[in-house]
Write an enzyme that holds these catalytic residues in place. Structure first.
Site, mmCIF file in Angstrom:
data_model
loop_
_atom_site.group_PDB
_atom_site.id
_atom_site.type_symbol
_atom_site.label_atom_id
_atom_site.label_comp_id
_atom_site.label_asym_id
_atom_site.label_seq_id
_atom_site.Cartn_x
_atom_site.Cartn_y
_atom_site.Cartn_z
ATOM 1 N N SER A 138 35.190 41.663 27.162
ATOM 2 C CA SER A 138 35.721 43.139 26.900
ATOM 3 C C SER A 138 36.195 43.135 25.469
ATOM 4 O O SER A 138 36.549 42.039 24.939
ATOM 5 C CB SER A 138 37.091 43.459 27.669
ATOM 6 N N TYR A 150 45.658 41.201 30.932
ATOM 7 C CA TYR A 150 44.262 41.484 31.235
ATOM 8 C C TYR A 150 43.554 41.108 29.939
ATOM 9 O O TYR A 150 42.627 40.316 29.990
ATOM 10 C CB TYR A 150 44.354 43.180 31.521
HETATM 11 N N1 NAP Z 1 35.581 49.739 32.481
HETATM 12 C C1 NAP Z 1 35.835 49.155 31.393
HETATM 13 O O1 NAP Z 1 36.533 50.064 30.598
HETATM 14 C C2 NAP Z 1 35.567 47.826 30.993
HETATM 15 C C3 NAP Z 1 35.743 47.435 29.688
HETATM 16 C C4 NAP Z 1 35.260 46.157 29.491
HETATM 17 C C5 NAP Z 1 35.053 45.170 30.376
HETATM 18 N N2 NAP Z 1 35.109 45.539 31.555
HETATM 19 C C6 NAP Z 1 35.062 44.664 32.750
HETATM 20 O O2 NAP Z 1 33.690 44.903 33.381
HETATM 21 C C7 NAP Z 1 33.678 44.086 34.516
HETATM 22 C C8 NAP Z 1 33.048 45.160 35.677
HETATM 23 O O3 NAP Z 1 34.014 46.323 35.773
HETATM 24 P P1 NAP Z 1 33.822 47.767 36.154
HETATM 25 O O4 NAP Z 1 34.287 48.729 34.839
HETATM 26 O O5 NAP Z 1 32.416 47.999 36.286
HETATM 27 O O6 NAP Z 1 34.956 48.103 37.072
HETATM 28 P P2 NAP Z 1 34.369 48.368 38.708
HETATM 29 O O7 NAP Z 1 33.678 49.672 39.016
HETATM 30 O O8 NAP Z 1 36.021 48.230 39.159
HETATM 31 O O9 NAP Z 1 33.784 47.184 39.364
HETATM 32 C C9 NAP Z 1 34.523 45.798 39.587
HETATM 33 C C10 NAP Z 1 33.506 45.093 40.358
HETATM 34 O O10 NAP Z 1 34.064 43.657 40.699
HETATM 35 C C11 NAP Z 1 34.076 43.380 41.922
HETATM 36 N N3 NAP Z 1 35.274 42.542 42.192
HETATM 37 C C12 NAP Z 1 36.431 42.563 42.248
HETATM 38 N N4 NAP Z 1 37.070 41.706 42.806
HETATM 39 C C13 NAP Z 1 36.273 40.914 43.298
HETATM 40 C C14 NAP Z 1 36.349 39.875 44.218
HETATM 41 N N5 NAP Z 1 37.506 39.051 44.656
HETATM 42 N N6 NAP Z 1 35.108 39.430 44.633
HETATM 43 C C15 NAP Z 1 33.800 39.856 44.529
HETATM 44 N N7 NAP Z 1 33.832 40.990 43.518
HETATM 45 C C16 NAP Z 1 34.965 41.305 43.022
HETATM 46 C C17 NAP Z 1 34.225 44.718 42.704
HETATM 47 O O11 NAP Z 1 33.444 44.758 44.071
HETATM 48 P P3 NAP Z 1 34.307 44.582 45.194
HETATM 49 O O12 NAP Z 1 35.561 45.411 45.332
HETATM 50 O O13 NAP Z 1 33.299 45.314 46.323
HETATM 51 O O14 NAP Z 1 34.498 43.145 45.695
HETATM 52 C C18 NAP Z 1 33.452 45.498 41.850
HETATM 53 O O15 NAP Z 1 31.676 45.483 42.052
HETATM 54 C C19 NAP Z 1 35.014 43.676 34.800
HETATM 55 O O16 NAP Z 1 35.007 42.442 34.453
HETATM 56 C C20 NAP Z 1 35.791 44.474 33.836
HETATM 57 O O17 NAP Z 1 36.897 43.646 33.527
HETATM 58 C C21 NAP Z 1 35.407 47.050 32.015
#
Ligand code: NAP
Length: 226
Positions: A138, A150
């Site tokens: 991130s 985080y």
């Molecule tokens: N959105 C942002 O602004 C942003 C910016 C930088 C980085 N990121 C990173 O990008 C990644 C994806 O996030 P996103 O923004 O796409 O958010 P999201 O839509 O909330 O997706 C998170 C994903 O992680 C999975 N997950 C969470 N806990 C889990 C577990 N214990 N086992 C298996 N899967 C799990 C969830 O699936 P289930 O709930 O179905 O298990 C979901 O598919 C994350 O690492 C986040 O930190 C996000």
């Protein structure tokens, strides 16, 4: 078209992971999808087509469940070329003094331990295919953010990616760390339409995996323009 890759995606039920699956399949690649919410994964496989995608429900914090994901994926597609360790979460209480240790524990489990487990269970197969490991860190893992636990997990992800580049390089493997700023996904309770789209991150993954083998794209740092 680039050579077809078989790509395992964690966190494929939502946001960045789900969109990456769509973009990769649109570009001729195969995907092994995993997350805890099976119905979301099944919907995605229906959309992508069973010849291009397979879904395996797993909690990524459990290494034996991840091993099972890899086994099902190998059985379906015969090899693993790329693992995209993308699953992650944030916390609702920001900072250290006001932070909640139970939330930290859960977040560390998925943002740090699951990342390590994903690497541990996929690397032997990536070594065989001379493949690639991709990490979602991130912008919060590239710049200080006041009291952010985080952010600290994402600094771990960033640092781990840099170290893994060196380990994988010994056998010609590649590792890419992607560091996006704010992305409009269900990660946030409210929509963020003026920030990055999940497509932007999916495009970065596509770029990294389709780059010529001589080119190890070590990191990609994306920020919203505004
Ligand atoms: N959105 C942002 O602004 C942003 C910016 C930088 C980085 N990121 C990173 O990008 C990644 C994806 O996030 P996103 O923004 O796409 O958010 P999201 O839509 O909330 O997706 C998170 C994903 O992680 C999975 N997950 C969470 N806990 C889990 C577990 N214990 N086992 C298996 N899967 C799990 C969830 O699936 P289930 O709930 O179905 O298990 C979901 O598919 C994350 O690492 C986040 O930190 C996000």
């Amino acid at each position: 078209m680039a050579k077809e890759k078989v790509v395992l995606i964690t966190g494929a039920s939502s946001g960045i992971g789900a969109m990456t699956a769509k973009i990769l399949v649109q570009n001729g690649h195969k995907v092994i999808l995993t997350a805890r919410r099976k119905e979301k994964l099944d919907e995605l496989v229906d959309y992508l087509g069973e010849e291009h995608a397979v879904a395996v429900q797993a909690d990524a914090t459990q290494m034996n469940e991840l091993t099972q994901v890899v086994q099902v994926g190998l059985k379906k597609f015969g090899r693993l070329d790329v693992a995209f360790a993308n699953a992650g979460m944030g916390v609702s209480s920001a900072g250290v003094e006001k932070g909640e240790p139970e939330q930290w524990d859960k977040m560390i489990q998925i943002n740090i331990n699951a990342l390590l487990y994903t690497a541990k269970v996929t690397l032997p197969h990536l070594r065989e295919s001379v493949g690639q490991f991709i990490i979602t860190s991130s912008a919060a893992g590239r710049r200080p953010i006041k009291g952010s636990v985080y952010g600290a997990t994402k600094w771990f992800a960033y640092g781990f990616g840099q170290n893994l580049v060196e380990e994988m390089q010994e056998w010609g493997g590649r590792c890419t760390t992607i560091a996006p700023g704010m992305v409009n996904t269900p990660f946030f309770d409210e929509a963020k339409p003026d920030k990055l789209s999940p497509v932007d991150v999916a495009d970065a993954v596509l770029f990294a995996i389709e780059a010529d083998e001589r080119n190890c794209v070590r990191e990609i740092f994306l920020m919203p323009t505004k």
